[in-house]
Design a protein around this motif. Structure first.
Motif, PDB file in Angstrom:
ATOM      1  N   LEU A 105     154.716  -4.816 122.734  1.00  0.00           N
ATOM      2  CA  LEU A 105     153.583  -3.955 123.069  1.00  0.00           C
ATOM      3  C   LEU A 105     154.036  -2.514 123.283  1.00  0.00           C
ATOM      4  CD1 LEU A 105     151.582  -6.158 125.623  1.00  0.00           C
ATOM      5  CD2 LEU A 105     151.091  -5.791 123.189  1.00  0.00           C
ATOM      6  N   ARG A 106     153.249  -1.578 122.767  1.00  0.00           N
ATOM      7  CA  ARG A 106     153.462  -0.158 123.017  1.00  0.00           C
ATOM      8  C   ARG A 106     152.377   0.301 123.994  1.00  0.00           C
ATOM      9  NH1 ARG A 106     153.546  -1.021 117.729  1.00  0.00           N
ATOM     10  NH2 ARG A 106     151.520  -0.004 117.395  1.00  0.00           N
ATOM     11  N   ILE A 107     152.788   0.849 125.130  1.00  0.00           N
ATOM     12  CA  ILE A 107     151.854   1.178 126.214  1.00  0.00           C
ATOM     13  C   ILE A 107     151.900   2.677 126.497  1.00  0.00           C
ATOM     14  CG2 ILE A 107     151.213   0.727 128.621  1.00  0.00           C
ATOM     15  CD1 ILE A 107     152.653  -1.976 128.365  1.00  0.00           C
ATOM     16  N   LYS A 108     150.721   3.270 126.571  1.00  0.00           N
ATOM     17  CA  LYS A 108     150.600   4.686 126.919  1.00  0.00           C
ATOM     18  C   LYS A 108     149.692   4.836 128.143  1.00  0.00           C
ATOM     19  CE  LYS A 108     150.972   6.422 122.155  1.00  0.00           C
ATOM     20  NZ  LYS A 108     150.286   7.217 121.097  1.00  0.00           N
ATOM     21  N   LYS A 109     150.097   5.695 129.036  1.00  0.00           N
ATOM     22  CA  LYS A 109     149.264   6.069 130.184  1.00  0.00           C
ATOM     23  C   LYS A 109     148.641   7.422 129.850  1.00  0.00           C
ATOM     24  CE  LYS A 109     149.644   6.800 135.210  1.00  0.00           C
ATOM     25  NZ  LYS A 109     150.620   6.838 136.346  1.00  0.00           N
ATOM     26  N   VAL A 110     147.316   7.462 129.691  1.00  0.00           N
ATOM     27  CA  VAL A 110     146.624   8.612 129.104  1.00  0.00           C
ATOM     28  C   VAL A 110     145.572   9.152 130.068  1.00  0.00           C
ATOM     29  CG1 VAL A 110     145.236   9.385 127.143  1.00  0.00           C
ATOM     30  CG2 VAL A 110     146.968   7.617 126.809  1.00  0.00           C
ATOM     31  N   ARG A 111     145.512  10.474 130.187  1.00  0.00           N
ATOM     32  CA  ARG A 111     144.518  11.100 131.065  1.00  0.00           C
ATOM     33  C   ARG A 111     143.109  10.916 130.509  1.00  0.00           C
ATOM     34  NH1 ARG A 111     146.545  13.926 135.168  1.00  0.00           N
ATOM     35  NH2 ARG A 111     148.623  14.868 134.981  1.00  0.00           N
ATOM     36  N   THR A 112     142.168  10.691 131.431  1.00  0.00           N
ATOM     37  CA  THR A 112     140.766  10.532 131.053  1.00  0.00           C
ATOM     38  C   THR A 112     139.892  11.179 132.129  1.00  0.00           C
ATOM     39  OG1 THR A 112     139.088   8.892 130.396  1.00  0.00           O
ATOM     40  CG2 THR A 112     140.521   8.305 132.215  1.00  0.00           C
TER      41      THR A 112
ATOM     42  N   GLU B  74     151.013  -5.714 117.363  1.00  0.00           N
ATOM     43  CA  GLU B  74     150.987  -6.054 115.932  1.00  0.00           C
ATOM     44  C   GLU B  74     150.555  -7.504 115.801  1.00  0.00           C
ATOM     45  OE1 GLU B  74     151.463  -3.991 113.558  1.00  0.00           O
ATOM     46  OE2 GLU B  74     152.309  -2.270 114.646  1.00  0.00           O
ATOM     47  N   GLY B  75     149.326  -7.789 116.295  1.00  0.00           N
ATOM     48  CA  GLY B  75     148.897  -9.186 116.347  1.00  0.00           C
ATOM     49  C   GLY B  75     149.654  -9.923 117.436  1.00  0.00           C
ATOM     50  N   THR B  76     150.102  -9.192 118.451  1.00  0.00           N
ATOM     51  CA  THR B  76     150.968  -9.716 119.482  1.00  0.00           C
ATOM     52  C   THR B  76     150.223 -10.683 120.385  1.00  0.00           C
ATOM     53  OG1 THR B  76     152.092  -7.588 119.431  1.00  0.00           O
ATOM     54  CG2 THR B  76     152.638  -9.048 121.256  1.00  0.00           C
TER      55      THR B  76
END
Length: 434
Positions: free
Chosen positions: A125-132, A429-431
């Motif tokens: 998994l690729r995880i990003k913490k993104v401002r909202t 990726e279909g993980t």
């Protein structure tokens, strides 16, 4: 869901609803729609709304001054203090400063979508913490017209809709400013629901805002102690606030006397009615015995009433302080002063009487400064600098929507990035999980 009503339609003469409860409900629903649109609005559009508003304010210069004169005259007749009148008063220079603030905020980097952190897990998994954006901000303020524009600008650039409820003192001024903002929004193709002014001075409107948990995501009160106390006591919505700005300047035994004189004088007299004005001066007894307190003489010459403890009573022109003068927010040309026995004593006094807003030390001793910083938990701590710098604009935020002294989410001057939360964007990726 009630039908959409533009904020410009909701006014005191042609209110489409009969009660303040219905009016506030309609404003809240409009704001939720505005916030949903802003969330996906490109930064170029948000910037255009701000720069167009700056142009509209420039063109409305004379009308704004005329409206403000009406507010100031009425407030003067009602007995508003000189310091509070100064907060209310707009000059040509202050209107230009409002325009400059809009351009400054518009030039800031887009906080929405900023990747705060990102990482990859062994699972793939690729995880990003993104401002909202937070969503809808409610701002309740009293007499400062510039707060109206500052709040609107910061909310727009951070993708939040805002509901603004000003005090009666600034009603005419904010009507003109609101018209400029509405025109700026239209020029950028944004709906009026992005920035709405509450069309009533009734206290019931504040009560409704504090209960609108399904529409408002956070409340920011900007005003005196009674207003902030009410908001903190009654709000069901989360609050960014400080109760008082009881700011201290401690002049240490290792202070540079010239720096002390400049800092103390500016901290009190530049704008005595703002929350960053110093309200108490603490003098190290070792400094007092060696150099006296020339900065107190400077204050007296500037017209400040200096209320002192008995150990400083030899300073000609001062008056005796009462116990109530320590821990008091004067917001006027008045200050309290006393001696303390070194930095630890100063820290102890500030812990007891301060409000956790802004406190400053004047010293050339690095170790003493570190002890001052370590001993206090104020939102802003300064060294050899005026407490009047407790301001989001001076911190490089473009402007501020307020100063928070709480310890959750945001502290100190609240700029655009502090009006965001974050979410996690998770990609695979279909993980699947075993």
């Amino acid at each position: 869901m009630a039908r959409y009503i533009a904020s410009s339609q909701i006014d005191r003469k042609e209110n489409p609803v009969e009660s303040i409860v219905d009016t506030m409900r309609q404003i809240g629903e409009n704001a939720v729609r505005g916030a949903a649109e802003l969330r996906s609005t490109p930064i170029e559009t948000r910037r255009k709304a701000l720069t167009c508003t700056a142009v509209k304010i420039s063109r409305a210069h004379a009308r704004i001054l005329k409206a403000n004169a009406t507010d100031v005259n009425r407030a003067r007749e009602n007995g508003l203090s000189a310091a509070k009148l100064d907060r209310l008063h707009l000059t040509s220079e202050r209107i230009t400063a409002i325009e400059d603030t809009l351009y400054s905020v518009a030039s800031r980097q887009d906080p929405i979508g900023e990747v705060v952190e990102e990482w990859k897990r062994p699972s793939g998994l690729r995880i990003k913490k993104v401002r909202t954006p937070l969503g809808v901000i409610g701002v309740i303020f009293e007499s400062r017209p510039n707060v109206f524009v500052d709040a609107a600008a910061l909310c727009l650039i951070s993708g939040n809709a805002v509901i603004l409820r000003g005090g009666s003192d600034s009603f005419c001024s904010t009507e003109e400013l609101n018209a400029c903002i509405a025109s700026g929004l239209r020029s950028a193709g944004l709906p009026a629901s992005c920035v709405q002014k509450v069309p009533s001075n009734e206290r019931a409107a504040v009560g409704e805002m504090l209960r609108m948990t399904d529409c408002i995501d956070v409340i920011v009160p900007r005003g005196g102690k009674s207003l902030v106390q009410r908001v903190q006591s009654d709000a069901r919505v989360p609050v960014f606030a400080h109760l008082e700005g009881i700011c201290h300047v401690y002049v240490d035994r290792d202070a540079d006397i010239d720096k002390a004189r400049r800092v103390v004088l500016n901290s009190k007299t530049r704008r005595p009615g703002i929350c960053g004005a110093v309200e108490c001066i603490l003098v190290d007894s070792a400094f007092w015995k060696s150099d006296g307190a020339p900065f107190l003489d400077d204050l007296l010459k500037a017209g400040v009433e200096v209320r002192v403890s008995s150990d400083l009573s030899s300073v000609v022109g001062t008056v005796p302080a009462s116990s109530e003068d320590f821990g008091k927010e004067f917001l006027d040309m008045v200050v309290a002063a006393k001696t303390v026995n070194g930095v630890d004593s100063a820290v102890e006094h500030i812990r007891r009487f301060g409000s956790g807003h802004t406190d400053a030390i004047i010293t050339e001793n690095n170790d003493t400064a570190d002890r001052f910083y370590a001993g206090l938990d104020s939102a802003i701590l300064m060294r050899n600098a005026s407490t009047q710098f407790a301001d989001g604009g001076e911190f490089g935020f473009g402007a501020e929507i307020g100063i928070a002294t709480g310890k959750v989410h945001a502290r100190g001057p609240i700029g655009a990035e502090h009006l965001t939360s974050f979410r996690y964007i998770v990609e695979g990726e279909g993980t699947v999980r075993s």
